[in-house]
Scaffold this active site. Structure first.
Site, short mmCIF file in Angstrom:
data_model
loop_
_atom_site.label_atom_id
_atom_site.label_comp_id
_atom_site.label_asym_id
_atom_site.label_seq_id
_atom_site.Cartn_x
_atom_site.Cartn_y
_atom_site.Cartn_z
N LYS A 143 -8.52 32.31 -10.77
CA LYS A 143 -8.82 31.75 -9.45
C LYS A 143 -9.47 30.38 -9.60
CE LYS A 143 -9.23 36.29 -7.23
NZ LYS A 143 -10.09 37.39 -6.80
N GLN A 201 -16.41 38.99 -6.54
CA GLN A 201 -15.32 39.77 -7.15
C GLN A 201 -15.69 41.25 -7.16
OE1 GLN A 201 -12.34 38.48 -8.07
NE2 GLN A 201 -11.57 40.46 -8.67
N ASP A 257 -12.15 36.03 1.49
CA ASP A 257 -11.43 37.28 1.22
C ASP A 257 -11.04 37.99 2.51
OD1 ASP A 257 -11.10 37.92 -1.56
OD2 ASP A 257 -13.27 38.18 -1.75
N1 GUN Z 1 -10.88 42.86 -6.53
C1 GUN Z 1 -9.56 43.19 -6.46
N2 GUN Z 1 -8.93 42.41 -5.57
C2 GUN Z 1 -9.86 41.58 -5.05
C3 GUN Z 1 -9.80 40.52 -4.10
O1 GUN Z 1 -8.76 40.20 -3.51
N3 GUN Z 1 -10.97 39.89 -3.84
C4 GUN Z 1 -12.13 40.23 -4.46
N4 GUN Z 1 -13.24 39.57 -4.12
N5 GUN Z 1 -12.22 41.20 -5.36
C5 GUN Z 1 -11.08 41.85 -5.65
#
Ligand code: GUN
Length: 290
Positions: free
Chosen positions: A54, A98, A121
């Site tokens: 990311k 995350q 998100d």
């Molecule tokens: N863990 C698995 N998928 C995601 C996501 O799309 N965003 C975040 N913050 N954590 C995750």
């Protein structure tokens, strides 16, 4: 004829280039550079990889990015304090905590602590509510990535029968909300499709899946979707990320399904890169709305 492969990596690259062009234009005009603050708690190896990818994408597209690490032993208050600081930092347009978090933390409380205006998100209940009510502030990254994969592959959504396997807060539920709603000025992405959400406990699951013009697998079980669950010519989108004997495999049994489906998104290089591209899109959007 074998299924056409939906190249998530190529579609994601074009979305990233679009975001990069807008960011460059804004920065040149003296506007604020979008910036993403990623928060990583503990040392989950998969989370490390996701966050690294990311951040790399942010840098490529000209967005600022910061990584805040907390040890696995950090308290919930440590994390809430950090989120409070990021909420108040004008350089931070988006905040990504995350998931999963260590067991001692209350994931819901952490999600609610992120400012809804920086919630790239789209996990905050205020943003989930806005999406459900038909006037979203953000669209969540993976569901929006699935939507864009379909749209940009020329697969029409309106009026289609869509089956989503999986009812998670991150994928299944919000994806159904996007695909089934009526498009409006406030929500042009809304799919206008007929959506059925199923899960592992659903009776007659294969026959329901076989009705689908578009079948989305977000169930978290390796190779769960097999050829007999797929209508000939259907578009099959694989959201799964499973590790089997050290190999990344999706929720779709590609070998059998490719012979029946019309389109198939692979794993890897399918939905994964799309999620990252939509995160950049949302971070740019966060800069524009605050
Ligand atoms: N863990 C698995 N998928 C995601 C996501 O799309 N965003 C975040 N913050 N954590 C995750």
């Amino acid at each position: 004829m074998p299924a056409l492969k939906i190249d998530g990596q190529a579609i994601a690259a074009s979305i990233q280039a679009e975001v990069a062009a807008v960011v460059a234009e804004r920065v040149q005009a003296g506007r604020r550079q979008p910036g993403l603050a990623a928060v990583l708690v503990g040392d989950n190896p998969a989370s490390e990889v996701y966050v690294r990818n990311k951040r790399k994408a942010c840098e490529t597209a000209g967005l600022a990015s910061w990584l805040h690490r907390l040890p696995a032993t950090a308290s919930q208050q440590d994390l809430l304090d950090l989120i409070g600081t990021l909420n108040g930092d004008p350089l931070v347009s988006g905040i990504l905590v995350q998931l999963p978090l260590p067991k001692q933390m209350d994931e819901g409380a952490v999600i609610r602590a992120v400012s809804p205006l920086k919630d790239v998100d789209c996990f905050h209940p205020e943003n989930v509510g806005l999406l459900a009510a038909g006037h979203p502030r953000f669209l969540p990254c993976t569901p929006l990535g699935v939507h864009q994969m379909l749209v940009r592959s020329g697969i029409s959504i309106a009026g289609k029968q869509i089956v989503v396997i999986g009812r998670s807060n991150i994928v299944g539920k919000p994806l159904a909300l996007i695909l089934m709603q009526k498009p409006t000025k406030a929500f042009p992405e809304a799919g206008d499709a007929t959506v059925t959400v199923v899960h592992r406990g659903t009776r007659d699951l294969p026959s329901i899946c076989r009705q689908a013009d578009i079948l989305v697998a977000a169930v978290g079980v390796p190779r769960f979707v097999t050829a007999e669950m797929v209508k000939p010519g259907a578009a099959v989108i694989d959201v799964g990320i499973n590790s089997v004997d050290g190999k990344l495999v999706g929720d779709v049994d590609e070998a059998s399904v490719a012979a029946v489906a019309g389109w198939l998104s692979p794993v890897p290089k399918g939905v994964g890169p799309m999620t990252i591209a939509m995160l950049l899109h949302n971070t740019l959007r966060a800069t524009m709305i605050s």
